[in-house]
Design a protein around this motif. Sequence first.
Motif, PDB file in Angstrom:
ATOM      1  N   SER A   1      58.180-101.084 -20.169  1.00 52.89           N
ATOM      2  CA  SER A   1      59.638-101.190 -20.089  1.00 52.89           C
ATOM      3  C   SER A   1      60.066-101.797 -18.755  1.00 52.89           C
ATOM      4  CB  SER A   1      60.276 -99.804 -20.264  1.00 52.89           C
ATOM      5  OG  SER A   1      59.981 -99.262 -21.533  1.00 52.89           O
TER       6      SER A   1
ATOM      7  N   GLY B   1      61.744-105.378 -18.227  1.00 58.66           N
ATOM      8  CA  GLY B   1      63.044-105.413 -17.572  1.00 58.66           C
ATOM      9  C   GLY B   1      63.108-106.417 -16.441  1.00 58.66           C
TER      10      GLY B   1
ATOM     11  N   ALA C   1      63.854-109.665 -17.961  1.00 61.15           N
ATOM     12  CA  ALA C   1      64.881-109.665 -19.005  1.00 61.15           C
ATOM     13  C   ALA C   1      65.920-110.760 -18.803  1.00 61.15           C
ATOM     14  CB  ALA C   1      65.564-108.295 -19.057  1.00 61.15           C
TER      15      ALA C   1
ATOM     16  N   PRO D   1      68.013-106.025 -21.169  1.00 63.06           N
ATOM     17  CA  PRO D   1      67.072-104.972 -20.755  1.00 63.06           C
ATOM     18  C   PRO D   1      67.058-103.773 -21.691  1.00 63.06           C
ATOM     19  CG  PRO D   1      68.912-105.156 -19.213  1.00 63.06           C
ATOM     20  CD  PRO D   1      68.983-106.345 -20.100  1.00 63.06           C
TER      21      PRO D   1
ATOM     22  N   THR E   1      65.034 -97.036 -19.759  1.00 65.75           N
ATOM     23  CA  THR E   1      66.127 -98.008 -19.864  1.00 65.75           C
ATOM     24  C   THR E   1      66.835 -98.168 -18.526  1.00 65.75           C
ATOM     25  OG1 THR E   1      66.442 -97.416 -22.196  1.00 65.75           O
ATOM     26  CG2 THR E   1      68.235 -98.583 -21.113  1.00 65.75           C
TER      27      THR E   1
ATOM     28  N   ALA F   1      64.645-100.292 -16.419  1.00 67.89           N
ATOM     29  CA  ALA F   1      64.688-101.681 -16.883  1.00 67.89           C
ATOM     30  C   ALA F   1      65.957-102.379 -16.410  1.00 67.89           C
ATOM     31  CB  ALA F   1      64.597-101.723 -18.409  1.00 67.89           C
TER      32      ALA F   1
ATOM     33  N   ALA G   1      65.915-105.436 -13.904  1.00 72.05           N
ATOM     34  CA  ALA G   1      66.460-106.673 -14.470  1.00 72.05           C
ATOM     35  C   ALA G   1      67.399-107.342 -13.468  1.00 72.05           C
ATOM     36  CB  ALA G   1      67.212-106.373 -15.766  1.00 72.05           C
TER      37      ALA G   1
END
Length: 309
Positions: free
Chosen positions: A123, A127, A130, A149, A197, A200, A204
């Motif tokens: 992840s 990211g 991304a 992301p 998340t 990420a 990103a």
Amino acid sequence: MSQALDTPPAASARPEPPETDLAALAARHGLTVSGARPPLGAYVRQLWGRRHFILAFSQAKLTAQYSKAKLGQLWQVATPLLNAAVYFFIFGLLLGARKGIPSDVYVPFLVTGVFVFTFTQSSVLAGVRAISGNLGLVRALHFPRASLPISFALQQLQQLLFSMIVLVVVMIGFRSYPDASWLLVIPALTLQFVFNTGLALIFARMGSKTPDLAQLMPFVLRTWMYASGVMFSIPAMLEDKNVPAWLADVLQWNPAAIYMDLVRFALIDKYDSSYLPPHVWAFALGWAVLAGVVGFVYFWKAEERYGRG
């Protein structure tokens, strides 16, 4: 006749001087800045409106990831399994990293750790790229950039869920059979997904301005993996070492170790609560909320700058 010609033109016929305040001129005609950052609440609503795109994009990326390989999607499972086999040979057999873990538990312990940590690792790496890896899409279309992301983190979640089929087979093969505790995997992976998340989103934004970060992150993540107890039990390895108490706490409460321990506790019969640090669920929730909120706001703050070179 001559008197009429000499008469100066009326004042109303004179052209108006140009308006120098461009912001006021734009506001008067209802114009807004292209790609301007919307308010946070509006941004969340825009993301919710793009939820179908986020899901479809993640599925398309997952399908295309191994499209050129002969084994195709089987590499989603084969890659972490091969990593686990290498770690078992190096750490389990040669370096004695099984200390404090029953021999019939070590393989499920190791495979679970590799699968769960790979979820976070992938992840973060996705990211980082991304925005910088999708500049054509970012510059061509108007959409909330956080979609990318988030979509990549969702892709890694889908890959992990696909790999869980093999993980279940490993558990049953080593006599850890399904029971009610397996349901704890759902909240554990949900919290880890929120945490991933958030990471990420953070990376990103950083990767959009510093593409070289993509080359550095594998080394950072490898160090994180070795410090998180993927191949060994942190309490067992530290009990005979002269390690400060605060360092032992940092190692056990780092988020990667927390989420691995929760999934191991849920799936492995002999991995009981004695292996877990105190307040483990509170720390899992805290890491998820902290990374999710900070990551989202941090990414949103630079929304209007993505893809502008």
